[in-house]
Design a protein around this motif. Structure first.
Motif, PDB file in Angstrom:
ATOM      1  N   LEU A 407       0.414   6.548   2.532  1.00 54.40           N
ATOM      2  CA  LEU A 407      -0.415   6.502   1.327  1.00 54.40           C
ATOM      3  C   LEU A 407      -0.465   7.886   0.690  1.00 54.40           C
ATOM      4  CD1 LEU A 407      -2.438   4.629  -0.285  1.00 54.40           C
ATOM      5  CD2 LEU A 407      -4.249   5.770   1.028  1.00 54.40           C
ATOM      6  N   TYR A 435     -11.207  -2.200   7.264  1.00 52.00           N
ATOM      7  CA  TYR A 435     -10.174  -2.895   6.497  1.00 52.00           C
ATOM      8  C   TYR A 435     -10.641  -4.342   6.360  1.00 52.00           C
ATOM      9  CZ  TYR A 435      -7.348   1.242   7.099  1.00 52.00           C
ATOM     10  OH  TYR A 435      -6.899   2.538   7.051  1.00 52.00           O
ATOM     11  N   VAL A 439      -7.654  -5.723  -0.836  1.00 57.90           N
ATOM     12  CA  VAL A 439      -7.059  -4.514  -1.398  1.00 57.90           C
ATOM     13  C   VAL A 439      -6.821  -3.443  -0.332  1.00 57.90           C
ATOM     14  CG1 VAL A 439      -9.251  -3.398  -2.011  1.00 57.90           C
ATOM     15  CG2 VAL A 439      -7.198  -2.904  -3.348  1.00 57.90           C
ATOM     16  N   ASP A 440      -7.575  -3.472   0.760  1.00 57.29           N
ATOM     17  CA  ASP A 440      -7.349  -2.517   1.845  1.00 57.29           C
ATOM     18  C   ASP A 440      -5.941  -2.654   2.414  1.00 57.29           C
ATOM     19  OD1 ASP A 440      -9.991  -1.618   1.600  1.00 57.29           O
ATOM     20  OD2 ASP A 440     -10.744  -3.061   3.076  1.00 57.29           O
ATOM     21  N   THR A 442      -3.256  -4.495   0.545  1.00 54.94           N
ATOM     22  CA  THR A 442      -2.245  -4.471  -0.508  1.00 54.94           C
ATOM     23  C   THR A 442      -1.954  -3.064  -1.007  1.00 54.94           C
ATOM     24  OG1 THR A 442      -3.958  -4.952  -2.171  1.00 54.94           O
ATOM     25  CG2 THR A 442      -2.740  -6.824  -1.242  1.00 54.94           C
ATOM     26  N   ARG A 443      -2.933  -2.179  -0.984  1.00 56.32           N
ATOM     27  CA  ARG A 443      -2.666  -0.805  -1.445  1.00 56.32           C
ATOM     28  C   ARG A 443      -1.767  -0.050  -0.467  1.00 56.32           C
ATOM     29  NH1 ARG A 443      -6.013   2.997   0.901  1.00 56.32           N
ATOM     30  NH2 ARG A 443      -7.505   2.131   2.382  1.00 56.32           N
ATOM     31  N   LEU A 444      -1.576  -0.648   0.725  1.00 55.81           N
ATOM     32  CA  LEU A 444      -0.668  -0.065   1.710  1.00 55.81           C
ATOM     33  C   LEU A 444       0.660  -0.819   1.749  1.00 55.81           C
ATOM     34  CD1 LEU A 444      -3.181   0.466   4.676  1.00 55.81           C
ATOM     35  CD2 LEU A 444      -2.453   2.141   2.960  1.00 55.81           C
TER      36      LEU A 444
END
Length: 529
Positions: A407, A435, A439-440, A442-444
């Protein structure tokens, strides 16, 4: 014929839990365009964290998100305050991910700043305190009571104090004796955070506008349960909390709250309780006693709302499942309950069972995370994972991992790395964090529904993950918030309570706030009853 005050209170009671604040304000008599309310002076500020006294880690200043001045005024969390016809003036709001006890110097620094900013705003008509209720500070019992008592000494006896609490907060007589209005969450998982804060602020503005001096009544209940057994999504919690809105409609009642308390705290105030705010003490006492008795009578009904088992049993169940995604919660190390989030027993078991198509989010391990950033995406490297925050609590797992995602994070504390270890996609993070939202993942670059098995450090699942679970499993794993509460380490301060004392006898009693007896005309704090 109803008096004007009673009619106004009825209007308030019908709308105190309205979702839309503007509509709520107009319905119970607080006109958004009113001019005379603008002269009211109301401040707000508080501190919130849930602390397990069984954790060996300490929560320090860098672990808190501390907001002041414009950052606090413009915070999305408090955007609803701008809809009131009065100005809520900011002081300090500090919040941290649940964890271990707060370092005393950290607490003192935050409190000192809060009290200094509060004093600079005097004189005040009202003060809103957004709190959690389960903070533990090193060398101190009843930290919230200390915060509220300190605030009361600054603002004086005439200022009205309104407090919002988490459902899992612990109340004390010291808390009750220093405030005037109280609202707690009514849902677990918590989906009514803003609504609860609105109730607390609605009451405060209403009472100041109408010159109402409310009374607080509470009834302690010697029952302690983990949130995973007392969710409002299933019985008996569902029926116990479902009655609160209707109780709120009774004449003279401003707010009715029922709290589970926080079980992983060795404190004298660790208890469930009912708290009732209003102007009819006899009615309030009747409600508080009724709720306390109902809760006590239901104490043996509290059970886990999902399938549970040992780590091994849950993994075996997941591997046999014909549906997906199975979601497995590592309950003993849940960071949102106070777990250290660095335990790797579940990872060790997943690798031992050679699971495939699994995502695990995540384990807190800054050295391993930093090593991934140094190696870069695509690199394979040896890692020791886990037991970095509390090396006495668990053991690390030695692996070879391939870095698949990093990230972008200019601050090393914001780093999160995704690694591949055989059939397990693992998220590593520099600091403790949950988590629990889509979104926790998908942002990864992770799509949780594409996996056979999702592992999270959680208790009951969050509102976003719960609908995905097919099925949901909870591992009764070890950790700072072990669900096997009757076998927790020996306590020195927790009062006798069920289930720790299986044959405990109890008859509820309602206790009024000391502030309900006298409201001195002077604003001197030393004259407060």
């Amino acid at each position: 014929m109803e008096t004007r005050e009673l009619m106004q209170r009825r209007i308030f009671l019908k709308t105190a839990t309205a979702v839309t604040l503007t509509a709520s304000l107009s319905r119970y008599g607080i006109a958004v365009s009113a001019l005379h309310e603008k002269s009211l002076r109301i401040a707000y500020g508080g501190i919130g964290i849930e602390c397990s006294t069984y954790s060996r880690i300490r929560t320090r200043l860098e672990d808190f998100d501390v907001l002041t001045d414009n950052a606090l005024t413009n915070s999305a969390r408090f955007a609803f305050l701008k809809k009131y016809p009065v100005r809520f003036m900011p002081t300090v709001v500090a919040a941290a991910t649940p964890g271990g006890p707060v370092d005393r110097a950290t607490y003192d620094a935050i409190k000192t700043d809060f009290l200094k900013r509060l004093a600079a705003l005097l004189p005040l008509d009202g003060l809103y305190l957004p709190m959690h209720g389960a903070m533990f500070v090193e060398g101190m019992q009843d930290a919230e009571g200390d915060w509220m008592e300190s605030a009361r000494k600054v603002v004086g006896a005439r200022c009205l104090l309104s407090v919002s609490y988490d459902l899992h907060g612990n109340v004390s007589q010291r808390v009750i004796d220093n405030i005037d209005l109280f609202s707690a969450f009514r849902t677990a998982p918590h989906i009514d955070r803003e609504e609860t804060m609105q109730r607390a602020c609605n009451m405060l503005v209403h009472c100041l506008q109408e010159n109402i001096r409310p009374t607080l009544v509470w009834a302690p209940i010697p029952v302690l349960m983990p949130g995973e057994r007392s969710s409002t999504e299933w019985q008996p919690g569902k029926r116990l909390w479902a009655q609160l809105p209707k109780l709120n409609e009774q004449p003279g009642i401003l707010d009715v709250s029922l709290l589970v308390g926080y079980v992983w705290a060795d404190e004298p105030r660790a208890t469930a309780c009912a708290v009732v705010t209003g102007t009819a003490p006899a009615v309030q006492e009747k409600i508080a006693i009724s709720l306390a008795q109902q809760y006590w009578d239901a104490r043996k009904e509290f059970q886990f709302g999902t399938e549970t088992g040992t780590i091994n049993e849950c993994i075996e169940r997941a591997m046999k499942a014909m549906t997906h995604p199975v979601i497995l919660a590592d309950s003993g190390d849940n960071p949102t309950g106070g777990g250290t989030s660095d335990r790797a027993e579940v990872l060790e078991a997943l690798l031992r069972y050679k699971v495939q198509n699994t995502v695990f989010a995540g384990i807190t391990d800054r050295p391993a995370t930093d090593a991934c950033y140094s190696a870069g995406v695509g690199a394979t490297l040896p890692l020791s994972i886990g037991a970095t925050l509390d090396p006495l609590g668990s053991k690390p797992v030695k692996v070879h991992a391939k870095v698949v995602f990093l990230l972008p994070a200019p601050n090393p504390r914001q780093r999160e790395a995704v690694v591949q270890i055989d059939g397990v996609t693992l998220v590593l993070t520099s600091v403790r964090r949950p988590y629990h939202d889509i979104v926790d993942f998908t942002r990864l670059g992770l799509q949780p529904t594409s996996y056979k098995l999702i592992v999270v450090k959680s208790g009951y699942l969050s509102p976003e993950l719960a609908p995905l679970a097919n099925p949901s499993l909870m591992a009764l794993s070890d950790g700072a918030i072990n669900q096997d509460i009757v076998h927790l380490p020996a306590n020195r301060y927790r009062p006798p309570s069920y289930p720790f004392v299986a044959d405990l006898k109890f008859a509820p009693r309602a206790i009024r706030s000391a502030r309900s007896r006298t409201y001195p005309s002077s604003d001197r704090a030393d004259e407060m009853v």
